[in-house]
Design an enzyme around this catalytic site. Structure first.
Site, mmCIF file in Angstrom:
data_model
loop_
_atom_site.group_PDB
_atom_site.id
_atom_site.type_symbol
_atom_site.label_atom_id
_atom_site.label_comp_id
_atom_site.label_asym_id
_atom_site.label_seq_id
_atom_site.Cartn_x
_atom_site.Cartn_y
_atom_site.Cartn_z
ATOM 1 N N ARG A 1 -0.632 3.172 8.599
ATOM 2 C CA ARG A 1 -0.490 3.789 7.422
ATOM 3 C C ARG A 1 -1.534 4.895 8.223
ATOM 4 O O ARG A 1 -1.488 5.809 8.140
ATOM 5 C CB ARG A 1 -0.435 2.951 6.233
ATOM 6 C CG ARG A 1 -0.120 4.413 5.472
ATOM 7 C CD ARG A 1 -0.108 3.580 4.055
ATOM 8 N NE ARG A 1 -1.640 3.021 3.607
ATOM 9 C CZ ARG A 1 -1.397 2.846 2.391
ATOM 10 N NH1 ARG A 1 0.010 2.630 1.354
ATOM 11 N NH2 ARG A 1 -2.167 2.572 2.006
ATOM 12 N N LYS B 1 -2.454 9.475 3.569
ATOM 13 C CA LYS B 1 -2.856 8.772 2.646
ATOM 14 C C LYS B 1 -4.635 9.697 2.795
ATOM 15 O O LYS B 1 -5.506 9.259 4.205
ATOM 16 C CB LYS B 1 -3.285 7.390 2.663
ATOM 17 C CG LYS B 1 -4.432 7.049 1.469
ATOM 18 C CD LYS B 1 -3.721 5.061 1.448
ATOM 19 C CE LYS B 1 -4.604 5.047 0.828
ATOM 20 N NZ LYS B 1 -4.738 5.197 -1.079
ATOM 21 N N GLU C 1 5.306 8.551 -8.554
ATOM 22 C CA GLU C 1 3.965 7.078 -8.760
ATOM 23 C C GLU C 1 2.944 7.238 -10.192
ATOM 24 O O GLU C 1 2.755 8.265 -10.632
ATOM 25 C CB GLU C 1 3.641 6.732 -7.253
ATOM 26 C CG GLU C 1 2.559 7.419 -7.138
ATOM 27 C CD GLU C 1 1.690 7.463 -5.600
ATOM 28 O OE1 GLU C 1 1.874 6.649 -5.551
ATOM 29 O OE2 GLU C 1 1.621 8.618 -4.875
HETATM 30 N N1 PMP Z 1 -0.100 5.303 -4.066
HETATM 31 C C1 PMP Z 1 -1.284 6.032 -4.479
HETATM 32 C C2 PMP Z 1 -1.441 7.255 -4.404
HETATM 33 C C3 PMP Z 1 -2.861 5.213 -4.358
HETATM 34 O O1 PMP Z 1 -3.362 5.456 -3.973
HETATM 35 C C4 PMP Z 1 -2.348 3.964 -3.676
HETATM 36 C C5 PMP Z 1 -3.711 3.171 -2.396
HETATM 37 N N2 PMP Z 1 -4.561 3.367 -4.281
HETATM 38 C C6 PMP Z 1 -0.958 3.763 -3.290
HETATM 39 C C7 PMP Z 1 0.388 4.024 -4.261
HETATM 40 C C8 PMP Z 1 -0.963 1.759 -3.411
HETATM 41 O O2 PMP Z 1 -1.402 1.545 -2.214
HETATM 42 P P1 PMP Z 1 -1.213 0.043 -1.375
HETATM 43 O O3 PMP Z 1 -0.685 -1.004 -2.466
HETATM 44 O O4 PMP Z 1 -0.785 0.044 0.208
HETATM 45 O O5 PMP Z 1 -3.061 -0.188 -1.796
#
Ligand code: PMP
Length: 290
Positions: free
Chosen positions: A52, A151, A184
């Site tokens: 990612r 990200k 989210e």
């Molecule tokens: N959404 C956002 C905006 C995030 O920053 C994150 C990670 N902190 C997630 C979802 C969750 O992603 P992951 O499971 O890969 O940590």
């Protein structure tokens, strides 16, 4: 116990971990990052996180300048230098040092930082009792802007939504897109359960494709639970039987109420509990050992 940080080619003590004020990561939020967790010296889903990271870097035309295998070794080496069995890694790739203009091509080398530390996002009580959340008025960036699936080092939007949560006396906020559809939370993916099926908003709507989200979807399917990536409004959320959030730092955390609407009986639901248990079982197994 000393905390050793990798900063641009060197391993230094936490107090000496410094970057240039001309780094575009600092000046403009020009860079990408990952949050990775390790459990009992197992770097959980390291490969997926690094993939990612490279996808995010590609989107912003940032050449990390080393292979994914090299970066894997570097992460492992930094972990070994920090004598922790369980912890959290912040991996940052910035555009690097440059001039005061925006032009990223005036930056020399990408900056690379690996911090190995500890994290607990939410107090333990929320895992047993459920986490109350609110809906933020700050909307998630649209997919017609810089893709919110990147990200990137630019988290202001999420920070402002988080501030709304804090002001409301809760820990997390749900973010909607400009059409009022649920996307989210500020740092976690969002799931509901209705009549035995699990639902989560599709990533093309602008949610980060969470590594934990993917793991939980797989775990649910393995249990024979139907999983659907579907658009949803607050109506479906308030009316859900169960609700939970997923994230590297948060893991799987049950939600007790949304905007003061109690979800189910206000306690972690059965499917949520099963997925929390299943998740705990894979964290020490799936990944790279060091
Ligand atoms: N959404 C956002 C905006 C995030 O920053 C994150 C990670 N902190 C997630 C979802 C969750 O992603 P992951 O499971 O890969 O940590």
């Amino acid at each position: 116990m000393a905390e050793i940080v990798y900063v641009n080619g060197e391993y230094v003590d936490r107090k000496d971990a410094k970057i240039s004020v001309f780094d575009h990561g600092f000046l403009y939020g020009d860079g990408v990052f990952e949050g990775i967790r390790f459990y009992k010296r197992n770097l959980f889903k390291l490969r997926e996180h690094l993939e990612r990271l490279y996808s995010s870097a590609k989107y912003i035309l940032l050449d990390i300048g080393r292979s994914i295998d090299d970066l894997t070794e570097l992460v492992i080496e930094t972990c070994r230098k920090n004598d922790l069995d369980d912890g959290y890694i912040r991996l940052v790739v910035s555009r690097g040092e440059g001039t005061l203009g925006l032009n990223p091509y005036h930056c020399s080398n990408p900056g690379l930082i690996i911090i190995v530390s500890k994290i607990q996002l939410y107090p333990e009580e929320f895992y047993t009792n459920g986490l109350p959340i609110i809906t933020a008025s700050t909307r998630r960036f649209g997919t017609d802007t810089v893709s919110p699936r990147v990200k990137s080092l630019n988290y202001l939007n999420n920070i402002l939504a988080k501030v709304e949560a804090v002001h409301a006396g809760v820990q997390e906020a749900l973010m909607l897109d400009r059409n009022g559809l649920v996307v989210e939370c500020t740092g976690d993916n969002f799931f509901i359960v209705k009549r035995g099926a699990v639902y989560t908003p599709p990533t093309y709507q602008g949610a980060l494709r969470g590594v934990t989200r993917d793991v939980v979807i797989e775990l649910a399917k393995k249990r024979g639970i139907e999983v659907r990536e579907e658009r949803m409004t607050l109506y479906e959320c308030y009316d859900a039987d169960e609700c939970f959030l997923t994230g590297t730092a948060a893991q799987v955390v049950p939600v007790s109420d949304i905007d003061h609407r109690i979800i189910g009986n206000g306690r972690p639901g059965d499917i949520t509990k099963v997925l929390m248990e299943d998740f705990n079982k894979v964290t020490t197994v799936d990944g790279v050992k060091f």
